[in-house]
Write a protein that holds these residues in place. Structure first.
Motif, PDB file in Angstrom:
ATOM      1  N   GLY A   1       2.040 -19.572 -10.374  1.00 33.76           N
ATOM      2  CA  GLY A   1       3.271 -19.329 -11.023  1.00 33.76           C
ATOM      3  C   GLY A   1       3.570 -18.088 -11.443  1.00 33.76           C
ATOM      4  N   GLU A   2       2.842 -17.132 -11.116  1.00 38.19           N
ATOM      5  CA  GLU A   2       3.157 -15.797 -11.311  1.00 38.19           C
ATOM      6  C   GLU A   2       3.980 -15.222 -10.192  1.00 38.19           C
ATOM      7  OE1 GLU A   2       1.637 -13.359 -13.804  1.00 38.19           O
ATOM      8  OE2 GLU A   2       1.364 -15.437 -14.763  1.00 38.19           O
ATOM      9  N   ARG A   3       4.849 -14.046 -10.408  1.00 44.58           N
ATOM     10  CA  ARG A   3       5.511 -13.460  -9.441  1.00 44.58           C
ATOM     11  C   ARG A   3       4.928 -12.947  -8.580  1.00 44.58           C
ATOM     12  NH1 ARG A   3      10.163  -9.862 -12.007  1.00 44.58           N
ATOM     13  NH2 ARG A   3      10.123  -9.124  -9.956  1.00 44.58           N
ATOM     14  N   HIS A   4       5.066 -13.189  -7.509  1.00 47.56           N
ATOM     15  CA  HIS A   4       4.052 -12.698  -6.326  1.00 47.56           C
ATOM     16  C   HIS A   4       4.349 -11.317  -5.792  1.00 47.56           C
ATOM     17  CE1 HIS A   4       2.377 -12.890  -2.312  1.00 47.56           C
ATOM     18  NE2 HIS A   4       3.765 -12.589  -1.666  1.00 47.56           N
ATOM     19  N   ASP A   5       3.164 -10.593  -5.628  1.00 43.09           N
ATOM     20  CA  ASP A   5       3.081  -9.229  -5.587  1.00 43.09           C
ATOM     21  C   ASP A   5       2.569  -9.240  -4.211  1.00 43.09           C
ATOM     22  OD1 ASP A   5       3.353  -7.663  -8.101  1.00 43.09           O
ATOM     23  OD2 ASP A   5       1.270  -8.358  -8.604  1.00 43.09           O
ATOM     24  N   ALA A   6       3.697  -8.453  -3.320  1.00 46.43           N
ATOM     25  CA  ALA A   6       3.580  -8.406  -1.847  1.00 46.43           C
ATOM     26  C   ALA A   6       3.036  -7.030  -1.608  1.00 46.43           C
ATOM     27  CB  ALA A   6       4.712  -8.702  -1.429  1.00 46.43           C
ATOM     28  N   LEU A   7       2.233  -6.895  -0.571  1.00 48.64           N
ATOM     29  CA  LEU A   7       1.764  -5.682  -0.081  1.00 48.64           C
ATOM     30  C   LEU A   7       2.605  -5.212   1.478  1.00 48.64           C
ATOM     31  CD1 LEU A   7      -0.101  -3.134  -0.088  1.00 48.64           C
ATOM     32  CD2 LEU A   7      -1.821  -4.893   1.367  1.00 48.64           C
ATOM     33  N   TYR A   8       2.913  -4.061   1.419  1.00 50.69           N
ATOM     34  CA  TYR A   8       3.672  -3.677   2.674  1.00 50.69           C
ATOM     35  C   TYR A   8       2.879  -2.602   3.282  1.00 50.69           C
ATOM     36  CZ  TYR A   8       7.413  -6.372   0.498  1.00 50.69           C
ATOM     37  OH  TYR A   8       8.424  -7.241   0.178  1.00 50.69           O
ATOM     38  N   VAL A   9       2.619  -2.851   4.227  1.00 48.56           N
ATOM     39  CA  VAL A   9       1.852  -1.571   5.240  1.00 48.56           C
ATOM     40  C   VAL A   9       2.866  -0.710   5.924  1.00 48.56           C
ATOM     41  CG1 VAL A   9       0.069  -1.373   6.885  1.00 48.56           C
ATOM     42  CG2 VAL A   9      -0.061  -3.184   5.199  1.00 48.56           C
ATOM     43  N   VAL A  10       2.881   0.668   6.005  1.00 51.11           N
ATOM     44  CA  VAL A  10       3.516   1.444   6.656  1.00 51.11           C
ATOM     45  C   VAL A  10       2.856   2.010   7.699  1.00 51.11           C
ATOM     46  CG1 VAL A  10       4.982   3.422   6.217  1.00 51.11           C
ATOM     47  CG2 VAL A  10       4.932   1.810   4.552  1.00 51.11           C
ATOM     48  N   GLY A  11       1.658   2.234   7.517  1.00 54.94           N
ATOM     49  CA  GLY A  11       1.084   2.831   8.618  1.00 54.94           C
ATOM     50  C   GLY A  11      -0.235   3.697   8.387  1.00 54.94           C
ATOM     51  N   SER A  12      -1.103   3.837   9.426  1.00 53.31           N
ATOM     52  CA  SER A  12      -2.156   4.575   9.141  1.00 53.31           C
ATOM     53  C   SER A  12      -1.958   6.060   8.912  1.00 53.31           C
ATOM     54  CB  SER A  12      -3.009   4.405  10.510  1.00 53.31           C
ATOM     55  OG  SER A  12      -4.185   5.646  10.833  1.00 53.31           O
ATOM     56  N   LEU A  13      -2.825   6.428   8.016  1.00 56.50           N
ATOM     57  CA  LEU A  13      -2.847   7.853   7.480  1.00 56.50           C
ATOM     58  C   LEU A  13      -3.156   9.004   8.617  1.00 56.50           C
ATOM     59  CD1 LEU A  13      -1.996   9.186   4.809  1.00 56.50           C
ATOM     60  CD2 LEU A  13      -4.363   9.061   4.138  1.00 56.50           C
ATOM     61  N   ASP A  14      -4.098   8.502   9.366  1.00 57.03           N
ATOM     62  CA  ASP A  14      -4.961   9.395  10.220  1.00 57.03           C
ATOM     63  C   ASP A  14      -3.737   9.813  11.301  1.00 57.03           C
ATOM     64  OD1 ASP A  14      -7.018   9.489   9.069  1.00 57.03           O
ATOM     65  OD2 ASP A  14      -7.984   8.168  10.436  1.00 57.03           O
ATOM     66  N   GLU A  15      -2.837   8.714  11.551  1.00 52.16           N
ATOM     67  CA  GLU A  15      -1.876   8.786  12.554  1.00 52.16           C
ATOM     68  C   GLU A  15      -0.754   9.454  12.327  1.00 52.16           C
ATOM     69  OE1 GLU A  15      -1.515   5.765  15.626  1.00 52.16           O
ATOM     70  OE2 GLU A  15      -3.069   7.090  15.750  1.00 52.16           O
ATOM     71  N   THR A  16      -0.552   9.789  10.892  1.00 52.36           N
ATOM     72  CA  THR A  16       0.720  10.378  10.306  1.00 52.36           C
ATOM     73  C   THR A  16       1.043  11.770  11.100  1.00 52.36           C
ATOM     74  OG1 THR A  16       0.012  10.862   8.606  1.00 52.36           O
ATOM     75  CG2 THR A  16       1.286   8.861   8.569  1.00 52.36           C
ATOM     76  N   LEU A  17       2.012  12.277  11.220  1.00 57.40           N
ATOM     77  CA  LEU A  17       2.375  13.607  11.730  1.00 57.40           C
ATOM     78  C   LEU A  17       2.703  14.510  10.641  1.00 57.40           C
ATOM     79  CD1 LEU A  17       4.426  12.578  14.846  1.00 57.40           C
ATOM     80  CD2 LEU A  17       2.189  12.872  14.829  1.00 57.40           C
ATOM     81  N   GLU A  18       2.336  15.568  10.397  1.00 57.71           N
ATOM     82  CA  GLU A  18       2.747  16.400   9.346  1.00 57.71           C
ATOM     83  C   GLU A  18       3.702  17.422   9.954  1.00 57.71           C
ATOM     84  OE1 GLU A  18       1.962  17.302   5.879  1.00 57.71           O
ATOM     85  OE2 GLU A  18       1.138  15.476   5.487  1.00 57.71           O
ATOM     86  N   LEU A  19       5.057  17.300   9.612  1.00 58.10           N
ATOM     87  CA  LEU A  19       6.073  18.073  10.111  1.00 58.10           C
ATOM     88  C   LEU A  19       6.844  18.536   9.245  1.00 58.10           C
ATOM     89  CD1 LEU A  19       6.315  16.152  13.490  1.00 58.10           C
ATOM     90  CD2 LEU A  19       5.748  18.678  13.171  1.00 58.10           C
TER      91      LEU A  19
END
Length: 1488
Positions: A1363-1381
């Motif tokens: 009955g609690e409000r549902h906390d949803a997790l959203y995955v955006v991507g792997s940290l190792d894959e990200t590009l620092e630009l």
């Protein structure tokens, strides 16, 4: 009431910002900070900003606030603060230091005058704004009578919140553009308001520099704004006086001048019937036919009679006067064209001359079709020969060309025409305002419009040309131009008939064979006038050596029709140089300027007609780009030399107006658009009223806004100015104008520069196109040229780089893209030349097929946002305080609490899976646990509890006796997916060994797959390998020896025929924390990592999955996953034993030979829960999308959850297309969901059977780059967290907890976390804290495992089981894959998604960085000639959507981008392949 009280004093009550119930909130352009003071409070320090959550401090101390006389009002103090690091400069935010004086509120009397004064000071301005934007605000006339000067409104302004809603008159909103100084109430009473000088002062101080945010409360709110090019303060500005309207000489009165063109034709046809009118030549230059005036008249009459009387449909005449008729005649047949043109005029029909369509795909042909359709054309006139050459349908009729209306084709050769009846005479009327003909014109964008010319204009134009050129009766004129339109038509078909001249028409085909033909004809016919283009002069120069005996002494005028073109002057000068010795007099050359809309605008008169001497202007190219005329010296390269085009036409007025916006008159030294008012211009664009008004009815005005004339002017589309002697100079065309960063460049000038770079060597002279394309809010210059077939790549690159340098130094502008295409592949304009708009269209669609491309985005894209600056000195605490103060909760969430859950399952009693299997073998021996399917869909093998137990025992015996292994030894299990793998796994547990499942090597691809097997065996320190006989042979084969050292394998045992021996006792681990198994896998970044799973974690994992998916012995689930690592391994080998449900095993490899295997099995066994991978989903979507017949009888309505097992951001487009595709087979749209796991915890999220549905949010990609998310753009579905799992979002660098809206690393705490890496191959030290991380701030006790993935948590509106409000997790991507630009974090998948959308032939794409350059690798699914088309499209889309410049574009064949077993791209392997030059690319483009 307070309102009434204030109103009596003449004070407007201002509604509080956004506070009144039921009102539209007023969003101020100012960013305010609001502090609410309730009674009995004094606030120190914080002023929350309403805008974007930035914090500023202001000392407010209110002593004795409790003694306020209005206990139920909450005064709100509005402070205009400076510390708004968020207030963006372009929003015109007001910034003033906020100071609040501590005025004591001791008594009513003290407050009132001050309050009044303060509100008074602002009411003059704010009553206006508030009343206009609030339907319920109460306007009051502001009076400044009995008060001293209003106080400084910036100091503070106080207002009251009123709880009841007052009954007040409604106020009309102020329309845009309406003066804000007068407002009307509904009763029509005006409210006066003037902006106070103080507010004005405030507005003037807008350009304050931003203050850095306070360190104590840090909220990161970097905005990514594209740079707007600021005008250079030193740029040249026009300084001359305003130029007035210029009037041409009056039209002379000619005695006996015919009242219309047809009257002239009738006169010459009847009185001078033998006089020659037109001589046509064949391609050898021989005169084939001379049309006399008598013949022209009689044949035109015949045609007119036939058209009106002999063409019928259902006994009705097909045509009536005023109808439009298409004239389709080849350039080699001027005679027939002339007959058709005058025949239509005599029949009062409107001719629309167009080009002969040769193929269905002619450049611009579709647009011509659109023009014919909009003109209502149903009939096309043509010649017999031309009709025979048109493409035909099977019926023998001419095909309907793409985009064309249905046409009836009528051949006008003599035998098809009827003799007019004796009593039929055409009406030869006086010239009227009715339309005479329609000339087509193609605009810069490629659209084709029809320009209408009236009979009166046609007559006036002939009159003006006759006077300007001094035409006399029976003169001979040589015409090289296209006689269907523009100067060719005006001189060679219309004015010539007016004056009974003899025209020698030179066809284009003859010019191609013999460029000197026109000069020879001038010589042999002693022609007095020739009408040519500068191209014809240029061509004849190249061929003149063959001709010694030609003479041009008969010419009195050589009309250069494109004299307004910047490169015509060089042709004219060179031509004069060569032919002056052959009788050509310098004053004979007469450049002219014309446009389709205004017809002839200006022409240079020969000196005997009283023209002034010719003029030449040498202008600074840089100043021209700012629209300013400055004379320069010819020695410089960066100058434009232009020749005059003579004086304005007789009877016309001319002025020069500003190019953009209102047509204000230009100054004398300013370039503008030439406008003409005359009786001899076109009248309209047929059927297009809006743009007609803009172009044909322009009203030029002076700087004061006064119209210069009561007559409308026609805009010519020519850019120029008026020089000395009233000579007109043209410096370019509006159609060729390219505005780059606020400077104007002319396409023709850029072409001229390119031609000057060793032109004849690599590219064809006339085959260069220059145009601009909009990319990232500015025009970018593209240059396309045809290269000669013999040019080498080396040569052409050298030429291209020289062209870039030349354009850069001469025009000071960068070229965005330079492309070379093979010879003869650019779309052609009708008579040679390039069809620019079609070329541009092909470029943008990726259909140009260049053979060489050079892109220079780095130099010419200058409006990118500034790189993001990291805040080095901001600690985690300031971040979190910033979030708390902003009212954001800490991003933390957890699944259901396992200890609270009722679970009466017997399996709970057992700590170890080996015990569970033994217990099941005793209590339910024959209960089937596994069914393995083969590619035909039949059951290949099964295992019940007892069978599995007995096979495990045999394996354990073999390990101890044959393998002589000890407890704790590591064993590699190298098996194909199947029951053997499961049995040997439990055999290892029974013997106390630690199993490692390993994917077997691929027999056809040992070289790449075997080293991985070897590496896992070595890294895991396996003492023994268990496998099948077939694989054992393979591991020791000759082929294997070529790939690895086979002598160093540990003991290899095959488990195919093992003796039936009873195991003395099953091993019991001494503690639940003992190692149960190792899980090895290769990450997307190519790192091989093995994680340790203890017995406790293994049981906890099974329990969480059981609870989330409600798994019981009576359930069946179908699994189409690889069983070697992660969640796939757990579902395949562990869960059935723990929960007792039956697993139907479908090896993904079998789908290669039978795509429908998995879905058929799900349908056949009526499975409620099924698991698959993205690669399986992709195989089904691609493979079954086209062949649905394979799925007959498949019904998926039984499926409640279909979960995709992945360690990446959910691929929403794939899951959506899968759902859509199989919806018709009963698959519920809610069924498909994604799971999330990673190395440290293989199952963090699973969509349960009872949990809330996944929600999808649209996230702004720009915010993601800043490690924030704001809901709007790219799509992420949420995932439900497993029971017993806690998740928090932590800052990647400071390791502090983050607020709700922030993107950070997902940290997880759960009983089934892995206990650590066994070894990370190559990177041991780096990852020590992955499993035992602690927050740097806040809850510093809990141990978390770092997932290495970025994501965010968000409260949804849904409720979960508790009955609690549902906390949803959203995955955006792997940290190792990200590009620092550019100081920001980009996710490769976002860039790849954009790139894949850029062109239909891009099958797959992967991106990585290399030395700060973004490298984009695209797989081309199409012909190789499309490869280079992709370079520009990829660069464009990444710039537009991600504000990034692509450094390298690599085009490869399909299948080159490596994919791992989970279907994830291995970008790092790809990068290694790129750097080692192993990709064998089709093309690599390095953007400069």
């Amino acid at each position: 009431s307070l309102h009434a009280n204030l109103a009596q004093r003449g004070v407007a009550s201002v509604p509080v910002l956004g506070q009144l119930p039921g009102r539209k909130s007023w969003k101020p352009s100012t960013q305010y900070s609001v502090t609410g003071l309730s009674p009995h409070t004094s606030i120190h320090g914080l002023t929350p900003a309403t805008a974007t959550g930035t914090w500023s401090t202001a000392q407010c101390h209110v002593p004795g606030a409790g003694s306020l006389p209005f206990p139920h009002y909450r005064p709100v103090i509005i402070i205009l603060t400076t510390d708004t690091s968020s207030a963006s400069e372009d929003e015109g935010s007001l910034r003033r230091q906020g100071r609040i004086s501590s005025t004591p509120f001791q008594s009513h009397s003290n407050v009132e005058p001050w309050l009044n004064r303060v509100i008074q000071g602002s009411s003059t301005s704010s009553s206006a704004s508030s009343t206009s934007s609030h339907p319920g605000g109460k306007p009051a006339a502001a009076s400044n009578t009995n008060h001293s000067a209003p106080p400084d409104v910036t100091t503070g302004l106080v207002e009251y919140l009123h709880h009841e809603r007052p009954q007040v008159a409604s106020v009309r909103g102020v329309p845009r553009g309406y003066s804000s100084s007068i407002l009307e109430t509904a009763d029509g009473v005006p409210v006066n308001s003037r902006v106070s000088s103080k507010i004005q002062q405030l507005l003037n101080t807008l350009k304050r520099p931003k203050r850095p945010p306070l360190k104590e409360f840090f909220v990161d709110d970097f905005e990514e704004l594209l740079e707007v090019q600021q005008p250079d303060p030193n740029q040249p500005k026009p300084e001359g006086n305003q130029v007035n309207v210029l009037k041409g000489e009056p039209l002379g009165v000619v005695t006996n001048w015919p009242p219309s063109l047809l009257a002239a034709l009738q006169r010459w046809g009847t009185t001078q019937s033998k006089a020659p009118c037109l001589t046509a030549l064949d391609t050898t230059g021989k005169a084939v036919y001379t049309l006399t005036y008598g013949k022209l008249w009689s044949r035109s009459l015949k045609l007119a009679y036939t058209l009106l009387n002999k063409l019928t449909t259902k006994n009705e005449p097909l045509l009536k006067p005023g109808d439009r008729v298409a004239l389709v005649f080849p350039n080699s047949d001027p005679v027939m064209f002339m007959v058709a043109f005058y025949g239509c005029l005599l029949a009062e029909l409107i001719p629309v001359p167009i080009e002969v369509p040769l193929t269905r795909k002619d450049a611009g042909s579709q647009q011509i079709g659109f023009l014919l359709g909009s003109c209502g054309v149903t009939l096309a006139l043509t010649t017999d020969a031309c009709q025979k050459g048109l493409p035909k349908a099977q019926t023998g009729e001419v095909v309907t060309f793409k985009g064309w209306p249905r046409l009836m084709w009528f051949v006008i050769d003599g035998k098809h025409l009827a003799k007019p009846a004796k009593d039929w005479h055409p009406q030869v009327r006086d010239a009227s305002a009715e339309i005479a003909y329609i000339e087509y014109k193609t605009s810069k964008e490629g659209s084709t419009v029809g320009i209408t010319v009236s009979h009166a204009s046609m007559l006036a134009h002939c009159h003006a040309l006759t006077q300007a050129c001094g035409y006399s009766e029976a003169e001979t004129l040589t015409n090289v131009l296209d006689f269907k339109r523009e100067a060719g038509l005006w001189h060679g078909v219309l004015t010539s008939v007016m004056n009974r001249m003899h025209v020698i028409s030179i066809p284009y085909a003859l010019m191609k064979v013999n460029p000197l033909s026109w000069i020879q004809k001038v010589c042999s016919y002693k022609a007095r006038v020739a009408v040519v283009k500068s191209r014809d002069m240029h061509w004849s120069l190249l061929a003149q050596r063959d001709q010694r005996d030609v003479s041009l002494s008969s010419l009195r005028m050589l009309i250069v029709a494109d004299g307004a073109n910047p490169w015509s002057i060089s042709s004219c000068d060179a031509f004069l140089n060569v032919f002056q010795s052959r009788g050509l007099r310098p004053e004979v050359i007469c450049p002219c300027a014309s446009s389709s809309e205004a017809l002839t605008v200006a022409i240079r008169r020969p000196s005997e007609l009283g023209g002034p001497p010719p003029g030449k202007a040498v202008l600074s190219m840089n100043c021209l780009s700012f629209g300013v005329i400055r004379v320069d010296t010819e020695e410089k390269l960066s100058v434009l030399t232009v020749q005059d085009v003579g004086q304005i036409m007789p009877g016309a007025s001319m002025c020069v107006v500003k190019v953009d916006g209102t047509p204000y008159l230009c100054k004398a030294d300013e370039v503008g658009e030439i406008c003409v008012n005359s009786g001899a211009t076109g009248t309209a664009y047929f059927g297009l009223l809006g743009i007609t008004k803009n172009v044909f009815e322009a009203i030029p005005v002076t700087a004061a806004g006064i119209p210069v004339s009561d007559q409308p002017f026609t805009r010519t589309g020519l850019l120029g100015f008026v020089g000395p002697d009233y000579l007109v100079f043209v410096v370019g065309k509006l159609d060729g104008l390219m505005t780059v960063s606020g400077r104007r460049h002319n396409a023709d000038d850029v072409v001229a520069t390119a031609l000057a770079v060793e032109p004849m060597k690599f590219v064809y002279r006339g085959r260069i196109a220059v145009f601009s394309v909009p990319v990232l809010h500015d025009d970018r210059i593209v240059l396309v040229a045809e290269q000669r077939p013999d040019a080498s790549e080396e040569d052409s690159f050298q030429w291209m780089s020289r062209v870039l340098q030349a354009i850069d130094s001469i025009h000071q502008v960068g070229v965005y893209c330079l492309a070379l295409v093979p010879a003869n592949t650019l779309p052609k304009a009708p008579l040679g030349g390039i069809h620019i708009s079609e070329t541009k269209q092909r470029f943008l669609e990726g259909a140009l097929h260049p053979c060489n491309v050079l892109m220079c985005p780095h130099t010419c894209v200058t409006n990118l946002p500034k790189p993001r600056q990291k805040q080095p000195d901001v600690g985690p605490a300031s971040m979190i305080v910033g979030n708390l103060v902003a009212g954001k909760r800490i991003a933390q969430a957890s699944g259901r609490d396992v200890s609270q859950l009722e679970d009466n399952d017997q399996a709970r009693k057992f700590l170890y899976l080996a015990d569970v299997l033994q217990w099941r073998a005793q209590t339910t021996p024959d209960h089937p646990l596994f069914l393995l399917l083969n590619s035909k869909g039949t059951v290949a093998s099964t295992a019940s509890c007892i069978q599995l137990h007995k096979r495990a025992e045999r394996v354990a015996v073999a390990l101890m006796e044959k393998g002589r292994l000890n407890v704790g030894d590591h064993v590699a299990l190298v098996y194909p997916p199947g029951v053997d793998l499961i049995a040997t796994f439990y055999g290892c547990l029974y013997a106390g060994c630690v199993p490692i499942t390993v994917r077997p090597p691929h027999p056809q691809n040992l070289a790449t797959t075997l080293p991985t097997v070897k590496m896992i065996v070595e890294v895991s320190k396996s003492a023994c390998i268990l496998t099948t006989q077939a694989i054992m042979k393979l591991l020791r084969s000759k082929e294997a020896a070529a790939a690895v050292d086979i002598k160093t394998w540990p003991t290899i045992l095959d488990t195919d025929d093992m003796p039936k021996k009873k195991l003395a006792s099953v091993f019991r681990p001494t503690s639940p924390d003992m190692l149960a198994y190792l899980d090895f896998s290769v990450s997307t970044t190519g790192i091989l990592a093995g994680v340790k799973m203890s017995h406790a974690a293994t049981s906890a994992l099974c329990r969480s999955i059981k609870l989330q998916c409600e798994l019981y012995p009576s359930r069946q689930i179908a699994i189409c996953l690889d069983p070697y690592c992660g969640l796939g391994f757990a579902l395949w080998c562990l869960c059935s034993i723990y929960s007792g449900h039956q697993s139907i095993l479908v090896p993904p490899l079998e789908l290669e030979s039978n795509v429908s295997l998995w879905l058929s099995a799900v349908s056949q066994y009526k499975v409620r829960v099924t698991f698959c991978s993205y690669s399986v989903m992709e195989i089904c979507t691609k493979g079954l999308g086209t062949q649905t017949d394979v799925l007959r009888g498949v019904n998926l309505s039984c499926v409640r959850t279909c979960m995709v097992v992945a360690e990446e951001r959910p691929r929403i487009s794939l899951t959506q297309s899968f759902s859509k595709l199989f919806k018709d087979l009963g698959l519920s749209a809610r069924a498909v969901s994604t799971t999330f796991g990673c190395r440290v915890n293989v199952a963090i999220c699973l969509q349960g059977t009872a949990g809330p549905d996944p929600t999808t949010v649209y996230v702004d990609m720009r915010a993601l780059r800043h490690d924030r998310y704001s809901l709007c753009y790219s799509i992420n579905p949420s995932m439900s967290i497993l029971p017993g799992v806690k998740v928090i979002i932590a800052h990647t660098e400071t390791k502090g907890p983050l607020g709700d809206s922030h993107l950070g690393e997902i940290w997880v705490s759960s009983p089934h976390n892995a206990t650590g890496y066994y070894t990370v191959y190559g990177e041991e030290a780096l990852h020590a804290d992955h499993f035992t991380a602690r927050l740097s701030f806040g809850d510093t006790q809990t141990l978390w495992a770092r997932t290495g993935y970025l994501g965010f948590l968000r409260r949804t509106e849904l409720t979960d089981a508790s009955g609690e409000r549902h906390d949803a997790l959203y995955v955006v991507g792997s940290l190792d894959e990200t590009l620092e630009l550019r100081g920001m974090r980009y996710h490769p998948i976002d860039i790849e998604t954009s790139v894949i959308r850029a062109h239909k032939s891009i099958a797959e794409c992967a991106v990585f960085t290399w030395t700060n350059l973004l490298v984009v690798v695209v797989e081309l699914e199409g012909s190789e000639q499309e490869a280079l088309d992709l370079v520009a499209l990829v660069t464009n889309v990444v710039l537009e959507e991600h504000y990034l410049i692509v450094g390298v574009v690599v085009i490869v064949d399909p299948g080159v981008i490596p994919i791992n077993s989970r279907g994830e791209k291995q970008r790092m392997h790809l990068r290694d392949g790129f750097l080692a030059d192993q990709l064998d690319p089709i093309y690599v483009a390095y953007n400069m």
